[in-house]
Design a protein around this motif. Structure first.
Motif, PDB file in Angstrom:
ATOM      1  N   ALA A 142     -28.079 -89.559  41.892  1.00 21.33           N
ATOM      2  CA  ALA A 142     -27.627 -90.773  42.615  1.00 21.33           C
ATOM      3  C   ALA A 142     -26.376 -90.475  43.279  1.00 21.33           C
ATOM      4  O   ALA A 142     -25.626 -89.897  42.609  1.00 21.33           O
TER       5      ALA A 142
ATOM      6  N   GLU B 220     -23.333 -92.318  44.232  1.00 16.98           N
ATOM      7  CA  GLU B 220     -22.771 -93.845  44.043  1.00 16.98           C
ATOM      8  C   GLU B 220     -21.093 -93.690  44.536  1.00 16.98           C
ATOM      9  O   GLU B 220     -20.300 -94.601  44.811  1.00 16.98           O
ATOM     10  N   THR B 221     -20.602 -92.470  44.497  1.00 18.08           N
ATOM     11  CA  THR B 221     -19.162 -92.346  44.914  1.00 18.08           C
ATOM     12  C   THR B 221     -18.872 -91.373  45.802  1.00 18.08           C
ATOM     13  O   THR B 221     -19.511 -90.324  45.748  1.00 18.08           O
TER      14      THR B 221
ATOM     15  N   LEU C 117     -23.896 -93.921  51.283  1.00 17.81           N
ATOM     16  CA  LEU C 117     -22.391 -94.197  50.907  1.00 17.81           C
ATOM     17  C   LEU C 117     -22.133 -95.138  52.458  1.00 17.81           C
ATOM     18  O   LEU C 117     -21.100 -94.628  53.165  1.00 17.81           O
TER      19      LEU C 117
END
Length: 294
Positions: A178, A180-181, A255
């Protein structure tokens, strides 16, 4: 005798390759064409054609005059079309120049509706190199803002804004960790645009810098999008570029809060001593459509 008629005759002779064929095309006689060519050469003071009973050869001066005449005669037709459109239906050829990504991925999306709205306009779309300076042979030249270009011969107008972000296919994201940042992007394969190698540094909002890496680079936007749809990796592009793929679920944002600084596409068109009816109609149309969805 007049310049326009004689120049049209000269261009036709060069393109047809003989007086007889040009005369047939122009619905006149070979002798009339010969008189026009002689008048033209007398006015210019140079020989444009070398003529014998069997051959017709264009001189170097004739080649120069031909190249310029083709564009000038086309401009003359544009002037006539612009003038008559003031009192009637807008018509004529609109010559557009745009980088491949903008032309094939943004403009084409709106051209069908534009041409249906103005059925007597024909469009020629020419591919130009990113960063190239405007071409006087084009009615509209579309590119990013040319900050070092300060010509008094052109008018510039902002068309639409765009921000590049990340996109990937659902299939690619299902099989990978995943994201996520922003830092986790370095663990993923990025499909890169341009010829700057397989490792590129990109700047994002708030002056954030990320070094992206990938196993596929190309200067072809169609190939780049196709590779992303095939699940080869992530791409960094504007939303307008992948609008069709997003609407069909072939690509999804990654993102979405991470974007590059706002940029803009500009239309440059030459200052001329007649109305730009077709040009202005097109620019206003694209502003409305692409600007509203950008």
């Amino acid at each position: 005798m007049d310049w326009i008629t004689c120049t049209k005759s000269f261009v036709s002779v060069v393109e047809q390759g003989s007086l007889a064929q040009a005369a047939s095309t122009l619905n006149t006689s070979s002798s009339a064409l010969s008189k026009r060519l002689s008048w033209l050469e007398k006015q210019l003071g140079v020989q444009l054609l070398k003529r014998t009973t069997r051959n017709l050869t264009v001189t170097e001066a004739g080649k120069v005059f031909y190249r310029r005449s083709v564009h000038l005669l086309d401009d003359w037709q544009q002037i006539l079309a612009e003038t008559t459109s003031t009192y009637g239906e807008v018509q004529g050829v609109l010559r557009l120049g745009a980088p491949l990504a903008t032309g094939s991925r943004v403009l084409v999306h709106y051209l069908d509706e534009f041409l249906q709205t103005y059925p007597n306009i024909q469009v020629e779309l020419h591919t130009v190199t990113p960063g190239q300076l405007p071409d006087l042979n084009l009615d509209v030249f579309i590119s990013r803002e040319l900050t070092d270009f300060n010509s008094t011969s052109y008018i510039a107008t902002r068309l639409f804004s765009f921000q590049a972000g990340f996109y990937a296919s659902p299939g690619y994201l299902e099989d990978r960790p995943a994201i996520e940042t922003p830092e986790q992007l370095t663990q993923h394969n990025c499909l890169l645009f341009g010829n700057h190698g397989h490792e590129q540094e990109h700047i994002f909002e708030n002056n954030r810098r990320l070094r992206l890496r990938g196993n596929f680079t190309t200067q072809n936007p169609e190939a780049l999008v196709a590779a992303a749809v095939a699940g080869m990796g992530l791409i960094l592009v504007g939303q307008n570029t992948v609008r069709r793929e997003l609407s069909n679920g072939l690509l999804v944002p990654v993102l979405p809060e991470l974007k590059q600084p706002l940029n803009a596409a500009y239309a440059y068109y030459p200052k001329l001593n007649y109305n730009h009816t077709k040009t202005k109609l097109f620019i206003d149309f694209i502003k409305q459509k692409a600007g509203a969805s950008g």
